[in-house]
Design a protein around this motif. Structure first.
Motif, PDB file in Angstrom:
ATOM      1  N   ALA A 186       0.827  -1.206   0.000  1.00  0.00           N
ATOM      2  CA  ALA A 186       0.000   0.000   0.000  1.00  0.00           C
ATOM      3  C   ALA A 186       0.861   1.257   0.000  1.00  0.00           C
ATOM      4  CB  ALA A 186      -0.934   0.001   1.206  1.00  0.00           C
ATOM      5  N   ILE A 187       1.963   1.233   0.726  1.00  0.00           N
ATOM      6  CA  ILE A 187       2.865   2.386   0.747  1.00  0.00           C
ATOM      7  C   ILE A 187       3.386   2.670  -0.657  1.00  0.00           C
ATOM      8  CG2 ILE A 187       5.103   3.241   1.572  1.00  0.00           C
ATOM      9  CD1 ILE A 187       4.625   1.667   4.150  1.00  0.00           C
ATOM     10  N   ALA A 188       3.682   1.612  -1.373  1.00  0.00           N
ATOM     11  CA  ALA A 188       4.267   1.774  -2.702  1.00  0.00           C
ATOM     12  C   ALA A 188       3.232   2.075  -3.783  1.00  0.00           C
ATOM     13  CB  ALA A 188       5.039   0.518  -3.076  1.00  0.00           C
ATOM     14  N   GLY A 189       1.955   1.662  -3.555  1.00  0.00           N
ATOM     15  CA  GLY A 189       1.032   1.807  -4.668  1.00  0.00           C
ATOM     16  C   GLY A 189      -0.382   2.254  -4.367  1.00  0.00           C
ATOM     17  N   ASP A 190      -0.786   2.294  -3.084  1.00  0.00           N
ATOM     18  CA  ASP A 190      -2.172   2.654  -2.783  1.00  0.00           C
ATOM     19  C   ASP A 190      -2.249   3.340  -1.420  1.00  0.00           C
ATOM     20  OD1 ASP A 190      -4.883   2.927  -2.629  1.00  0.00           O
ATOM     21  OD2 ASP A 190      -5.341   0.785  -2.514  1.00  0.00           O
ATOM     22  N   LEU A 191      -1.852   4.601  -1.381  1.00  0.00           N
ATOM     23  CA  LEU A 191      -1.818   5.324  -0.114  1.00  0.00           C
ATOM     24  C   LEU A 191      -3.204   5.591   0.447  1.00  0.00           C
ATOM     25  CD1 LEU A 191       1.139   7.755  -0.783  1.00  0.00           C
ATOM     26  CD2 LEU A 191       1.049   5.904   0.890  1.00  0.00           C
ATOM     27  N   SER A 192      -4.227   5.538  -0.399  1.00  0.00           N
ATOM     28  CA  SER A 192      -5.585   5.696   0.120  1.00  0.00           C
ATOM     29  C   SER A 192      -5.933   4.538   1.056  1.00  0.00           C
ATOM     30  CB  SER A 192      -6.602   5.768  -1.023  1.00  0.00           C
ATOM     31  OG  SER A 192      -6.628   4.546  -1.759  1.00  0.00           O
ATOM     32  N   ARG A 193      -5.341   3.373   0.805  1.00  0.00           N
ATOM     33  CA  ARG A 193      -5.537   2.228   1.691  1.00  0.00           C
ATOM     34  C   ARG A 193      -4.877   2.479   3.037  1.00  0.00           C
ATOM     35  NH1 ARG A 193      -2.701  -3.453   0.712  1.00  0.00           N
ATOM     36  NH2 ARG A 193      -3.465  -4.599   2.526  1.00  0.00           N
ATOM     37  N   VAL A 194      -3.695   3.090   3.033  1.00  0.00           N
ATOM     38  CA  VAL A 194      -3.035   3.460   4.285  1.00  0.00           C
ATOM     39  C   VAL A 194      -3.922   4.402   5.086  1.00  0.00           C
ATOM     40  CG1 VAL A 194      -1.073   4.706   5.292  1.00  0.00           C
ATOM     41  CG2 VAL A 194      -0.698   3.100   3.408  1.00  0.00           C
ATOM     42  N   THR A 195      -4.511   5.376   4.424  1.00  0.00           N
ATOM     43  CA  THR A 195      -5.393   6.329   5.109  1.00  0.00           C
ATOM     44  C   THR A 195      -6.573   5.609   5.739  1.00  0.00           C
ATOM     45  OG1 THR A 195      -4.767   8.158   3.665  1.00  0.00           O
ATOM     46  CG2 THR A 195      -6.880   8.332   4.781  1.00  0.00           C
TER      47      THR A 195
END
Length: 207
Positions: A186-195
């Motif tokens: 997620a850090i590398a490709g989907d920061l909305s998931r981190v949020t």
């Protein structure tokens, strides 16, 4: 720098991340902020760790804890890079002393009652319990609360989305520490998931 501890006490979650690319640190910090987590522990386990600390610390409103800090020299480098908290896997007098000299918050690691006593003698009441899952989890923290009522633990190691609420429910837990809300993909490709994961983590441990 005591504000770093105040932030941690308020959100009660400390994301732990090791980055191979320092360029990912700033967008990661912004994603965590958007999810209600204005803090993260960035470890020195990679060559990019120190630069990542500096990048994340440059984000307004974001507090950086430096993790896996093993020497006094590393304390200096991390504080110079903008870290407000120094987290270690174990207890070392030189690391704690230098952290205090530099005006940052020391959260040394402990694994036994003897280490807790040593940390208390050094003036440390906020302690990382590591590796919490292998040591006994919430049951150990509950047991240590009887002889050491003044200590607040930050359990780390084996803490997950499923187990975090049980840790956080204990009165002697200041915050839970883990990496489930900052998965590498997620850090590398989907920061909305981190949020989204950050938002869920904060809600799960709220009192």
């Amino acid at each position: 720098m005591s504000g770093a501890l105040e932030v941690l006490e308020r959100v009660r979650v400390l994301p732990v991340v090791s980055l191979d690319d320092a360029a990912l640190a700033r967008p990661l910090a912004e994603a965590l902020l958007a999810g209600g987590l204005p803090v993260a522990e960035i470890t020195l386990r990679t060559a990019a760790g120190l630069a990542a600390i500096a990048e994340a610390a440059a984000v307004p409103g974001f507090t950086v804890a430096a993790g896996t800090v093993l020497t006094a020299e590393q304390v200096d480098a991390c504080v110079d890079a903008g870290a407000g908290m120094i987290v270690s896997p174990g207890f070392d007098d030189a690391v704690v002393d230098r952290t205090r000299e530099r005006g940052a918050v020391a959260v040394p690691g402990v694994a036994t009652a003897s280490e807790v006593q040593r940390a208390l003698a050094a003036g440390c009441n906020d302690l990382k319990l590591f590796p919490a899952g292998l040591l006994g989890g919430p049951d150990l923290i509950r047991a240590l609360g009887a002889p050491f009522p003044q200590v607040r633990f930050v359990p780390s190691g084996g803490v997950s989305a499923a187990t975090a609420p049980a840790y956080a429910a204990l009165p002697n837990v200041a915050a839970v520490s883990g990496s489930w809300m900052v998965p590498a993909d997620a850090i590398a490709g989907d920061l909305s998931r981190v949020t989204a994961l950050a938002r869920e983590a904060v809600a799960a441990v709220a009192r």
